[in-house]
Design a protein around this motif. Structure first.
Motif, PDB file in Angstrom:
ATOM      1  N   VAL A   9       0.857  -1.186   0.000  1.00  0.00           N
ATOM      2  CA  VAL A   9       0.000   0.000   0.000  1.00  0.00           C
ATOM      3  C   VAL A   9       0.895   1.240   0.000  1.00  0.00           C
ATOM      4  CG1 VAL A   9      -0.248   0.076   2.530  1.00  0.00           C
ATOM      5  CG2 VAL A   9      -1.972   1.174   1.089  1.00  0.00           C
ATOM      6  N   THR A  11       1.414   5.429   0.570  1.00  0.00           N
ATOM      7  CA  THR A  11       0.920   6.559   1.347  1.00  0.00           C
ATOM      8  C   THR A  11       1.785   7.782   1.108  1.00  0.00           C
ATOM      9  OG1 THR A  11       0.285   7.360   3.546  1.00  0.00           O
ATOM     10  CG2 THR A  11       2.237   5.930   3.425  1.00  0.00           C
ATOM     11  N   SER A  17      -4.798   8.961   2.071  1.00  0.00           N
ATOM     12  CA  SER A  17      -3.942   7.791   1.871  1.00  0.00           C
ATOM     13  C   SER A  17      -3.893   6.918   3.118  1.00  0.00           C
ATOM     14  CB  SER A  17      -2.539   8.205   1.437  1.00  0.00           C
ATOM     15  OG  SER A  17      -1.809   8.772   2.508  1.00  0.00           O
ATOM     16  N   VAL A  21      -4.397   2.893   3.803  1.00  0.00           N
ATOM     17  CA  VAL A  21      -3.494   2.094   4.640  1.00  0.00           C
ATOM     18  C   VAL A  21      -4.293   1.275   5.654  1.00  0.00           C
ATOM     19  CG1 VAL A  21      -1.732   2.255   6.460  1.00  0.00           C
ATOM     20  CG2 VAL A  21      -1.476   3.582   4.349  1.00  0.00           C
ATOM     21  N   ILE A  37       4.223  -1.113   3.544  1.00  0.00           N
ATOM     22  CA  ILE A  37       3.770   0.265   3.374  1.00  0.00           C
ATOM     23  C   ILE A  37       4.893   1.044   2.711  1.00  0.00           C
ATOM     24  CG2 ILE A  37       2.988   2.358   4.516  1.00  0.00           C
ATOM     25  CD1 ILE A  37       2.087   0.514   6.861  1.00  0.00           C
ATOM     26  N   ALA A  78       1.887   5.607   9.238  1.00  0.00           N
ATOM     27  CA  ALA A  78       1.081   4.623   8.514  1.00  0.00           C
ATOM     28  C   ALA A  78       1.176   3.241   9.172  1.00  0.00           C
ATOM     29  CB  ALA A  78       1.523   4.553   7.053  1.00  0.00           C
ATOM     30  N   ALA A  82      -1.992   1.019  10.284  1.00  0.00           N
ATOM     31  CA  ALA A  82      -2.214  -0.338   9.770  1.00  0.00           C
ATOM     32  C   ALA A  82      -2.287  -1.351  10.906  1.00  0.00           C
ATOM     33  CB  ALA A  82      -1.099  -0.717   8.792  1.00  0.00           C
ATOM     34  N   THR A  92       7.911  -1.352   6.424  1.00  0.00           N
ATOM     35  CA  THR A  92       7.800  -0.042   5.785  1.00  0.00           C
ATOM     36  C   THR A  92       9.019   0.218   4.922  1.00  0.00           C
ATOM     37  OG1 THR A  92       8.842   1.120   7.644  1.00  0.00           O
ATOM     38  CG2 THR A  92       6.429   0.914   7.696  1.00  0.00           C
TER      39      THR A  92
END
Length: 152
Positions: A9, A11, A17, A21, A37, A78, A82, A92
């Motif tokens: 995903v 962001t 966004s 997430v 992410i 994010a 999540a 990430t």
């Protein structure tokens, strides 16, 4: 059909966004999938004409994060969103580049089988000139794409 194993995903730190997430986090949690992410950013080297040119075109749009520190902060935020939505295994990554190119690169590197994007893209002349992240990602992705309705 098997459940998704790796979900990517994107962001940019915007609330829109982060809604995508959260949806990706809930889906990854339900599937037992790894969630990756990604945040694309432009380096902030003032001597780089390409970076200055892109920044001039994008100006105040939330579309592109400028600098690695803001990108790292964006993915940290994010990650929390999540995890709160149910994702268990979350990684990430902050990637230099344009959002679509960065997302497609992360999908390929991670051998992901689902890409999640929000439906909000650039409007007006900037959208016509630069393209919409959701539309471009959907058109170019080699894996399934989930477009999350993130606007009110």
């Amino acid at each position: 059909m098997t459940a998704y194993r790796t979900v990517v995903v994107g962001t940019d730190g915007s609330e829109s966004s982060l809604r995508a997430v959260a949806r990706a986090g809930a889906l990854a949690g339900a599937c037992g999938a790894t969630l990756v992410i990604a945040c694309a950013y432009l380096p902030t080297d003032p001597d780089d004409r390409d970076v200055r040119g892109a920044a001039d075109v994008l100006k105040d749009e939330a579309y592109q994060v400028m600098g690695s520190s803001p990108a790292e902060e964006t993915v940290r935020t994010a990650h929390e969103r999540a995890s709160g939505a149910g994702a268990g295994d979350v990684r990430t990554v902050a990637v230099v580049g344009s959002p679509v190119e960065a997302l497609l690169d992360v999908v390929k590197r991670e051998s992901a089988d689902l890409l999640v994007v929000g439906n909000r893209g650039l409007a007006g002349i900037k959208g016509r000139l630069l393209g919409s992240v959701p539309a471009d990602a959907t058109r170019r992705s080699a894996v399934d794409v989930l477009v999350v309705h993130t606007t009110d």
